[in-house]
Motif scaffolding. Structure first.
Motif, PDB file in Angstrom:
ATOM      1  N   UNK B 328       0.836  -1.207   0.000  1.00  0.00           N
ATOM      2  CA  UNK B 328       0.000   0.000   0.000  1.00  0.00           C
ATOM      3  C   UNK B 328       0.873   1.261   0.000  1.00  0.00           C
ATOM      4  N   UNK B 329       1.932   1.257   0.789  1.00  0.00           N
ATOM      5  CA  UNK B 329       2.738   2.469   0.935  1.00  0.00           C
ATOM      6  C   UNK B 329       3.541   2.795  -0.315  1.00  0.00           C
ATOM      7  N   UNK B 330       3.881   1.765  -1.100  1.00  0.00           N
ATOM      8  CA  UNK B 330       4.694   2.061  -2.286  1.00  0.00           C
ATOM      9  C   UNK B 330       3.851   2.601  -3.439  1.00  0.00           C
ATOM     10  N   UNK B 331       2.529   2.483  -3.335  1.00  0.00           N
ATOM     11  CA  UNK B 331       1.677   2.921  -4.445  1.00  0.00           C
ATOM     12  C   UNK B 331       1.889   4.393  -4.816  1.00  0.00           C
ATOM     13  N   UNK B 332       1.768   5.345  -3.858  1.00  0.00           N
ATOM     14  CA  UNK B 332       1.915   6.740  -4.292  1.00  0.00           C
ATOM     15  C   UNK B 332       3.285   7.024  -4.890  1.00  0.00           C
ATOM     16  N   UNK B 333       4.325   6.463  -4.281  1.00  0.00           N
ATOM     17  CA  UNK B 333       5.679   6.725  -4.763  1.00  0.00           C
ATOM     18  C   UNK B 333       5.852   6.221  -6.196  1.00  0.00           C
ATOM     19  N   UNK B 334       5.391   4.969  -6.424  1.00  0.00           N
ATOM     20  CA  UNK B 334       5.530   4.394  -7.766  1.00  0.00           C
ATOM     21  C   UNK B 334       4.694   5.176  -8.771  1.00  0.00           C
ATOM     22  N   UNK B 335       3.480   5.513  -8.399  1.00  0.00           N
ATOM     23  CA  UNK B 335       2.646   6.288  -9.318  1.00  0.00           C
ATOM     24  C   UNK B 335       3.264   7.663  -9.578  1.00  0.00           C
TER      25      UNK B 335
END
Lengths: 468, 468
Positions: B328-335
């Motif tokens: 869940x936490x990596x979603x914003x960074x990757x996007x």
């Protein structure tokens, strides 16, 4: 006595209906002051709007005709914040007493400002829900007033103050604008939080007409423990231990033996213990199961073994728990019924209170060498109510002079300890001269500037908080 | 490129030391913008004070010389709130990074504004304590910036936002006044709550230099449950059931399959399930004992039996729980690492979100018929992050036009649903043109009036939130 011209009475009646305007002396006396009683009531009129729009129309009328308005809820305040002593119009929210909506999935209840706090409690309880802002005057105080004074009460240690439970707010400003602030949004980072400005503003910035309150689950079971001790400071050790070793602490109240004596003198209760102690604590826990109750019993037994406490009663039933709470809750009422009492409501940082208590006692002994002083309050929040009882051998005038000198000594002490001269009672008229003891000059100037923006015609609650 | 006159550089260096002033192009580029990257960096200088007094001196210098200041923390914001595009001076709090005091008995930690959020977490954890404001960027974002934007994050459903955790605040206003607001007082009803005005004001009213934060106990154990479902609406039924039947719910996150696909494309993770689902939920519970874990397992099994969920992974270890959160936490960074993304951060009342979701999908399909849209967010708070991914077959210019039209459609929808156009990212530069979709005109006027009081020389963060 102040009177309002018949033409203005007619204009008000056009807004709220003729039954919504009162000018008879007994109404003016009744609505013209709060529980403080120090200031005499002298309004010119009391008006009872039914809607936010009617409140807006009254404010606009006041602007046009240079009238002054005193917003009025349950008037349970103790700082004169709802007093009308100079011919103001009382704007009572009493008729705006509807529960507007219960939003189950959002965990919210929308109410008009004139709903009694107790009504909110009673509405929610059958649904297993709880509004945790709770205090002895909840049967008289209204939600709007609770918000305007940021009411705290007995469960602040666990649940915070009113500020923590207001999600949305409808306000009529002194400009006559209706503001619908935040609605039902849990997250809303779109500019300044104006809600927070009105919460605790004591009716000087706007008239709160509706609120959306958060609710929580009703606690499963409650245990209450009454403790007697030789030393008030021991309670602070106990508080620290409870924070570390026990879950669900929801109340940590303190009262001195003078409080319990007062109850006895008024026949309200006999001493729950067979002997008296200088200091009492009332602790409440929300408990889930009998194991938690057992471990509480063990913990309090160890406090007695360690001689931190002399005696303990742990409630064995709901009835007994209610009786223990009733002792604590009847204290302010019984003390208030002694007309000759000088009250203060102070706070210091929680971590300072153990060291502060002996210094406070010293200060009170110095300021009031011949008076009995009844202290009670919310020890876990650093909040104490100091009640100096006027001795029978001095005049009211002499007591007032002594109290006035005593206040200065007390507030200087509070200032040095980075405390507040008003923890939860507000400033109103009573504490106005002393605001600078806990707010610095740039803060006070800023407050005044904000007042002038939101109430440029100085229509709302004149003379409260500060003079402009 | 903007430059500051050598004499002004000298005056700044006199305040903060010569090592505290930077004018080299790479520093200006680095400190001149936040994670939004949409606006280019063009400050004239970056200055790094070490104390509140130095911040005050800089503000006073700015007033005298008509300079503009952009307060700057970790610059993890996504609305351009910390952008300096017009020759402003960056005032970075980076060197004010000390933990000032840990007050154990008060449950408080005092920090300078430049302390990283992660540092607070790491300081408290060994003592069994917890600062519950938590989000993916906590390793970069600073406490001062978190307060200035009222950061929310992943545990808001249980712990609220930054506003709920700030007890005391030190601020330098645009007037150059130092305000010490509230200190360590749990209860302080002595006039208006000015703290709340600065929290979430995005550096436009004052520069936050120090804060006293509340802390709580570290949760005993944590269970995390990843769920796959055919219908996003099912999560709302589940949320309601969890609120009724399970204690300790501390997170209820949502993400659409497009989010998980993006992670895969970037090699960050492979799908944790063997098949894909259109919708995913990540639920976290604070649990006290194995009985609670068992009852959670039963509850989620029943959700599968009732076909509310298709698949479930319940973390069996701390490691697995961390892995689930990392997804869940990596979603914003990757996007975010996809430069061509149009983002929105919206909220509606929690009780509306089940009905709102299909309408939102319809609106997005209508506005972006050829785009993939990745939606994730904090379902339990009514807060969704909408990420429109630019398709490869249109130009950046075309995408911008489409997004601009799309924003209007989205914000009109939000306005009808009484939602917010910025749930937690703030307004900054990006959302400024759209503020009226969620704040009424009298509110906006009032905000501007408050700005003029606290920053009459318009020194602080010019052009953010609104134009004056």
């Amino acid at each position: 006595m102040f009177t309002l011209s018949p033409s203005l009475v007619t204009l008000l009646a056009d807004i709220v209906g003729s039954e919504g305007v009162r000018t008879d002396p007994s109404s003016l006396e009744h609505y013209g002051k709060d529980w403080l009683k120090k200031f005499s009531a002298a309004p010119c009129c009391a008006v009872f709007p039914r809607t936010t729009k009617e409140v807006q129309d009254i404010v606009r009328l006041a602007i046009t005709h240079k009238l002054k308005l005193v917003p009025s809820g349950g008037r349970t305040g103790l700082s004169g914040g709802a007093t009308a002593s100079h011919g103001e119009i009382i704007l009572s929210l009493e008729r705006m007493n509807r529960i507007l909506e219960f939003d189950e999935s959002g965990g919210l209840i929308s109410v008009e400002a004139g709903v009694l706090t107790l009504t909110v409690h009673e509405y929610l309880a059958p649904q297993g829900l709880f509004f945790p802002i709770d205090f002895a005057s909840k049967g008289s105080s209204m939600v709007g007033g609770n918000i305007a004074t940021n009411a705290g009460g007995i469960r602040c240690i666990r649940w915070g103050t009113m500020r923590d439970w207001v999600l949305g707010l409808t306000v009529v400003t002194g400009n006559g604008d209706i503001l619908n602030l935040n609605g039902k949004l849990v997250k809303n980072q779109s500019g300044y939080d104006l809600r927070g400005l009105f919460i605790g503003s004591e009716g000087t910035l706007g008239i709160i007409t509706e609120a959306i309150l958060k609710v929580t689950d009703l606690p499963g079971d409650t245990a209450r423990i009454l403790c007697g001790s030789q030393k008030a400071e021991n309670f602070l050790q106990i508080l620290a231990r409870l924070r570390l070793h026990a879950k669900g602490l929801s109340m940590f109240e303190y009262f001195s033996h003078e409080c319990l004596e007062s109850l006895g003198e008024f026949g309200v209760t006999h001493d729950p213990f067979n002997e008296t102690y200088p200091h009492y604590g009332l602790v409440e826990f929300e408990i889930d199961n009998s194991k938690e109750r057992d471990s509480l019993e063990d913990l309090f037994s160890s406090f007695i073994e360690e001689e931190l406490l002399d005696n303990v009663i742990i409630s064995a039933s709901r009835k007994q728990a209610d009786e223990l709470l009733a002792i604590r809750e009847s204290i302010p009422e019984v003390l208030n019924s002694r007309a000759l009492l000088h009250k203060n409501d102070i706070s210091v940082p929680v971590s300072s209170i153990a060291h502060f208590l002996p210094v406070l006692r010293e200060c009170l002994r110095d300021a009031y060498p011949t008076c009995r002083v009844a202290v009670f309050g919310h020890l876990g929040d650093g909040n104490l109510h100091v009640n100096v009882i006027m001795p029978s051998n001095i005049s009211k005038k002499e007591f007032e002079i002594q109290s006035s000198e005593g206040d200065k000594k007390l507030f200087e002490l509070i200032s040095r300890w980075k405390g507040s001269i008003s923890a939860e009672h507000g400033v109103g008229l009573l504490k106005k001269p002393y605001l600078h003891y806990c707010r610095e000059e740039p803060e006070i100037q800023l407050m005044k500037s904000i007042k002038k923006i939101l109430d440029p015609h100085l229509v709302l609650n004149p003379g409260k908080l500060f003079d402009l």
